[in-house]
Write a protein that holds these residues in place. Structure first.
Motif, short mmCIF file in Angstrom:
data_model
loop_
_atom_site.label_atom_id
_atom_site.label_comp_id
_atom_site.label_asym_id
_atom_site.label_seq_id
_atom_site.Cartn_x
_atom_site.Cartn_y
_atom_site.Cartn_z
N THR A 1 0.84 -1.43 0.06
CA THR A 1 0.25 -0.28 -0.04
C THR A 1 0.66 1.09 0.51
O THR A 1 1.97 0.92 0.96
N TYR A 2 0.85 2.07 -1.06
CA TYR A 2 1.55 3.45 -0.35
C TYR A 2 0.62 4.25 -0.38
O TYR A 2 -0.71 4.81 -1.10
N GLY A 3 1.34 5.28 0.19
CA GLY A 3 0.48 6.36 0.92
C GLY A 3 0.78 7.87 -0.94
O GLY A 3 1.95 8.13 -0.99
N VAL A 4 -0.66 8.23 -1.14
CA VAL A 4 0.02 9.24 -2.05
C VAL A 4 -1.09 11.25 -0.91
O VAL A 4 -2.07 10.54 -0.66
N SER A 5 -0.20 12.21 -1.17
CA SER A 5 -0.22 13.20 -0.56
C SER A 5 -0.83 14.61 -1.77
O SER A 5 -0.03 14.50 -2.53
N VAL A 6 -1.96 14.69 -2.08
CA VAL A 6 -2.46 16.20 -2.83
C VAL A 6 -2.18 17.69 -2.46
O VAL A 6 -2.81 17.32 -1.24
N ILE A 7 -1.15 18.20 -3.09
CA ILE A 7 -1.34 19.79 -2.31
C ILE A 7 -1.57 20.43 -3.70
O ILE A 7 -0.49 20.16 -5.06
N GLY A 8 -2.49 21.78 -3.48
CA GLY A 8 -2.60 22.30 -5.34
C GLY A 8 -3.24 21.49 -6.28
O GLY A 8 -4.30 20.88 -5.37
N ASP A 9 -4.01 22.82 -6.89
CA ASP A 9 -4.88 22.39 -8.13
C ASP A 9 -5.06 23.04 -9.00
O ASP A 9 -3.64 23.82 -9.36
N GLY A 10 -5.28 22.13 -10.57
CA GLY A 10 -4.54 22.19 -11.75
C GLY A 10 -4.55 21.64 -12.13
O GLY A 10 -4.39 20.30 -11.77
N GLU A 11 -2.68 20.67 -13.39
CA GLU A 11 -2.42 20.69 -13.89
C GLU A 11 -1.92 19.36 -13.33
O GLU A 11 -1.21 20.14 -12.27
N MET B 1 -0.08 18.72 -7.00
CA MET B 1 0.73 18.09 -6.58
C MET B 1 0.83 16.75 -6.07
O MET B 1 0.30 16.47 -4.87
N TYR B 2 1.14 15.75 -6.56
CA TYR B 2 0.66 14.30 -6.21
C TYR B 2 1.96 13.53 -6.14
O TYR B 2 3.19 13.10 -6.94
N ARG B 3 2.22 14.10 -4.68
CA ARG B 3 3.64 13.88 -3.93
C ARG B 3 3.22 11.79 -3.45
O ARG B 3 2.52 11.66 -2.43
N ILE B 4 4.02 11.18 -3.69
CA ILE B 4 3.41 9.86 -3.38
C ILE B 4 5.02 9.04 -2.74
O ILE B 4 6.33 9.67 -3.15
N ASP B 5 5.00 8.16 -2.17
CA ASP B 5 5.62 7.52 -0.98
C ASP B 5 6.33 6.50 -1.67
O ASP B 5 5.96 5.83 -1.75
N CYS B 6 7.73 6.59 -1.87
CA CYS B 6 8.16 5.52 -2.96
C CYS B 6 8.38 4.51 -1.48
O CYS B 6 7.66 4.79 0.10
N ILE B 7 8.08 3.20 -1.85
CA ILE B 7 8.04 1.51 -1.18
C ILE B 7 9.14 2.10 -0.43
O ILE B 7 10.06 2.47 -0.38
N GLY B 8 7.86 1.67 1.19
CA GLY B 8 9.69 1.62 2.24
C GLY B 8 9.91 2.96 3.02
O GLY B 8 10.40 3.17 3.81
N HIS C 1 3.91 3.51 -11.26
CA HIS C 1 3.17 3.32 -12.66
C HIS C 1 0.93 2.90 -12.45
O HIS C 1 0.12 3.89 -13.01
N THR C 2 1.01 1.46 -12.12
CA THR C 2 -0.33 1.27 -11.41
C THR C 2 -1.45 2.43 -9.96
O THR C 2 -2.02 3.62 -10.66
N VAL C 3 -0.27 3.06 -9.12
CA VAL C 3 -0.70 3.91 -8.77
C VAL C 3 -0.61 5.31 -8.97
O VAL C 3 -1.35 6.02 -9.09
N ILE C 4 0.07 5.95 -9.89
CA ILE C 4 -0.69 7.31 -10.75
C ILE C 4 -1.37 6.78 -11.52
O ILE C 4 -2.19 8.03 -11.97
N ASN C 5 -1.65 6.26 -12.56
CA ASN C 5 -2.77 5.59 -13.11
C ASN C 5 -3.75 5.68 -12.62
O ASN C 5 -4.93 6.54 -12.55
N LEU C 6 -3.99 5.49 -11.27
CA LEU C 6 -5.07 5.78 -10.68
C LEU C 6 -5.00 7.17 -9.69
O LEU C 6 -6.86 7.35 -9.67
N ALA C 7 -4.40 7.82 -9.14
CA ALA C 7 -4.76 8.73 -8.31
C ALA C 7 -4.73 9.88 -9.29
O ALA C 7 -5.08 10.64 -8.91
N VAL C 8 -4.02 9.76 -10.68
CA VAL C 8 -4.11 10.73 -11.85
C VAL C 8 -4.56 10.29 -13.26
O VAL C 8 -5.52 11.55 -13.21
N GLY C 9 -4.63 9.50 -13.46
CA GLY C 9 -4.92 9.10 -14.84
C GLY C 9 -3.72 9.00 -16.11
O GLY C 9 -2.86 9.01 -15.70
#
Length: 286
Positions: free
Chosen positions: A30-40, A65-72, A95-103
């Motif tokens: 399981t990966y943690g993702v935090s998002v700040i800001g709006d837009g592209e 900004m989609y800030r992904i915590d790397c594994i570990g 790649h899977t995390v990004i496609n789910l979170a961002v597109g």
């Protein structure tokens, strides 16, 4: 091979530290993702022993900004087996995390270890990456003898971390010469960096070194012409190693812009966040 499954859970914004926090499961991790800001959207990969919080002071107007915590690292899982920390597994899961979170269309930015991963990611999934920002990143080690020496050095560090603890690592890492310029940062900023380093677990740090360290990274200095997206390489003038990479490897490459931030060391986005943000924004708006 066991088939991977994915889930995405968006936490209650009132309980999250940031506007949006996500927990995305890929297979057993399981990966943690935090998002700040709006837009592209711009996806952000952090450096070794850091987390997505390293980007807290970077302000990119009109961008999310989609800030992904790397594994570990950070809020992501810290599994004990080595396989999730290997470069192929990391790239596939990211790649899977990004496609789910961002597109499937986004800019990508990475710092240090995250820049290495971002470069490899862009070479593999370049049809999705619309712009690439590399901060103080390597292209790998071309010489086989030097590469093996780095593998041996990383293994020695991994064993030291395992035999000691995260506090020892945090203090040792803070005094590595490449971070010397950070000694002049405000105490509050240094305390946050130190807290992120101490938050790590020793087995996760050791696995990262063994599975995706610089000696393990394939050399791609001769593949930069394959990058299909606009690329920005940023380094600090006080970081002679990586500013040298900027000049000798990236300058003159097709579709690549380079920028040196004067008076900054290895971590330009923490040492001079306003200048770093301006340089990245100018690039993204171009």
């Amino acid at each position: 091979m066991k088939q991977k499954y994915t889930t995405c859970v968006i936490m209650d914004p009132e309980m999250a530290v940031y506007k949006n926090s996500m927990r995305i499961t890929v297979g057993d991790c399981t990966y943690g993702v935090s998002v700040i800001g709006d837009g592209e959207p711009i996806v952000c990969f952090h450096g070794f022993s850091e987390s997505g919080n390293t980007w807290d002071n970077v302000k990119l107007v009109n961008h999310a900004m989609y800030r992904i915590d790397c594994i570990g690292h950070g809020q992501s899982d810290k599994p004990r087996p080595l396989e999730p920390y290997t470069i192929p597994a990391m790239l596939e899961d990211m790649h899977t995390v990004i496609n789910l979170a961002v597109g499937d269309k986004y800019a990508l930015m990475g710092y240090s270890m995250g820049a290495r991963l971002a470069l490899l990611y862009a070479l593999q999934y370049g049809d999705e990456v619309q712009a690439l920002v590399l901060e103080s990143g390597s292209v790998g080690i071309a010489d086989e003898t030097e590469r093996q020496a780095r593998v041996d050095s990383d293994e020695a560090l991994a064993q030291n971390i395992e035999s000691l603890d995260s506090a020892w690592f945090a203090n040792m890492w803070a005094n590595v010469s490449i971070f010397a310029s950070q000694q002049s940062l405000p105490d509050a900023v240094k305390a946050k960096i130190q807290a992120r380093r101490q938050h790590n677990q020793v087995h996760a740090l050791a696995n990262t070194l063994r599975g995706s360290g610089q000696g393990i990274m394939p050399y791609v200095g001769d593949e930069l012409h394959r990058l299909p997206c606009r690329t920005l390489y940023v380094s600090g003038s006080l970081d002679t190693k990586y500013d040298g990479i900027r000049q000798s490897v990236f300058e003159g490459q097709p579709n690549v812009t380079t920028h040196c931030i004067e008076g900054a060391g290895h971590n330009t986005h923490i040492e001079q966040p306003e200048e770093f943000s301006k340089v990245v924004l100018d690039f993204l708006r171009d």
